[in-house]
Design an enzyme around this catalytic site. Structure first.
Site, PDB file in Angstrom:
ATOM      1  N   THR A 191       0.752  -1.451  -0.206  1.00 23.00           N
ATOM      2  CA  THR A 191       0.214   0.000  -0.171  1.00 23.00           C
ATOM      3  C   THR A 191       0.993   1.509   0.135  1.00 23.00           C
ATOM      4  O   THR A 191       2.052   1.072   0.219  1.00 23.00           O
ATOM      5  CB  THR A 191      -0.967  -0.183   1.251  1.00 23.00           C
ATOM      6  OG1 THR A 191      -1.854  -0.688   1.183  1.00 23.00           O
ATOM      7  CG2 THR A 191      -1.420   1.514   1.812  1.00 23.00           C
ATOM      8  N   GLY A 245      -5.818  -3.620   7.733  1.00 25.70           N
ATOM      9  CA  GLY A 245      -7.198  -2.761   8.160  1.00 25.70           C
ATOM     10  C   GLY A 245      -7.801  -2.953   8.842  1.00 25.70           C
ATOM     11  O   GLY A 245      -7.742  -1.992   9.853  1.00 25.70           O
TER      12      GLY A 245
END
Ligand code: ASP
Length: 331
Positions: A191, A245
């Site tokens: 990411t 997440g």
């Protein structure tokens, strides 16, 4: 005049030292180039918001990282991406989640911030908004690279849902030479995110991701959620997170750091270290990711509790610095 600074990341995870010994310089060079490009813009007087948007756009265009071109594939074999950005001066923010066929999700998030009465758009509606506002759309094949397909097939076979970097140990330890050879030509991890402070003392944050390999279609991670994966406030700090997440969402990580600064008077280092290195491990998450942070005084922080985190930073008066593990890499 304030002290300008920028920090970028290309993701955190169980990055293998074995593989990085051979391949790390490619990541380092890319991070070095991007952080210098964005820093130059700040030095020329561009805003923190402009600098973080361009840094993330460049990271999205680089197939080494899990965002944009290098986004991992979901359980339907599609790149489904999340992105957000936030301005610490106005507290305005824009976010998109679960978007397909968008070349640069961060530019769509920026457009949502500028042109929409809403803060976050998802899926089909976000795509229609992109078309209406001239955001570049691409075919599925743009994201269907050989390595992403291999990672996806492996995850489908084992039924696992993986952070991009969880695959690294598999790569390093694999005896499948053909696979390793392909990996050497196609490294793609992480990411991406950027945080910056400009010469007016305004901070900004931006994050973009493909999420996790083989995630359920429609799964949204922490990255596009303001206060979780992305947050900026001139009074405290700007933050971009990377890691699992679901854990970051449960513990509202970015805003937690900001709150420790605002309500407890902690400094940037103390607050961000506390959340990543003490709070998350104390809740049973000793190895789930990290974050990059900057404050209005130009301080930067990079706590991570995973094996490594791809990162680079440049502060006024200093050269750009790059690191994956603890030590700074010479480029
Ligand atoms: N935080 C991202 C997500 O859960 C993944 C990552 O940072 O690598 O979507």
């Amino acid at each position: 005049m304030n002290r300008i600074a920028i920090a970028i990341h290309g993701g955190a995870g169980t990055i293998s030292r074995t593989q990085m010994a051979a391949e790390g310089s490619k990541y380092a060079q890319k991070l070095h180039h991007i952080v210098q490009t964005a820093y130059k813009l700040l030095a020329e007087g561009k805003t923190a918001l402009e600098a973080v948007t361009i840094a993330v756009q460049l990271l999205e265009n680089c197939p080494l990282f899990n965002a944009g071109k290098g986004a991992v594939l979901n359980n339907k074999r599609k790149a489904e991406m999340d992105a957000a950005l936030m301005c610490g001066k106005s507290l305005k923010a824009g976010a998109v989640c679960g978007v397909n066929n968008i070349k640069n999700p961060i530019l769509l998030a920026q457009k949502v911030m500028e042109k929409s009465p809403h803060l976050m758009l998802a899926g089909r509606g976000a795509f229609e908004f992109a078309q209406k506002h001239g955001i570049e759309c691409v075919d599925d094949t743009y994201f269907l690279t050989e390595i992403r397909l291999k990672q996806w097939k492996k995850a489908q076979q084992t039924g696992s849902i993986e952070l991009d970097h969880q695959d690294d140990d598999f790569l390093a330890n694999s005896l499948n030479l053909e696979y390793l050879e392909q990996e050497k030509r196609n490294e793609k991890f992480g990411t991406v995110g950027a945080v910056a402070v400009d010469n007016q003392g305004n901070v900004a944050a931006a994050t973009s991701t493909g999420g996790m390999t083989n995630k359920h279609q429609g799964r949204i991670g922490d990255s596009p959620i303001i206060g979780v994966g992305t947050y900026a406030n001139n009074k405290t700090c700007a933050i971009s997170c990377t890691g699992v997440g679901e854990i970051f969402m449960r513990h509202v990580i970015a805003y937690d750091v900001s709150c420790l600064m605002a309500y407890k008077g902690m400094g940037l280092h103390e607050a961000s270290q506390h959340v990543i290195m003490e709070k998350l491990p104390s809740k049973g998450h000793p190895d789930c990711g990290g974050l990059i942070a900057v404050d209005a005084q130009g301080n930067v922080a990079f706590p991570y509790n995973s094996t490594g985190m791809y990162r680079a930073w440049q502060q006024e008066g200093n050269d750009a610095q790059i690191a994956i593990f603890k030590e700074v890499i010479k480029v």
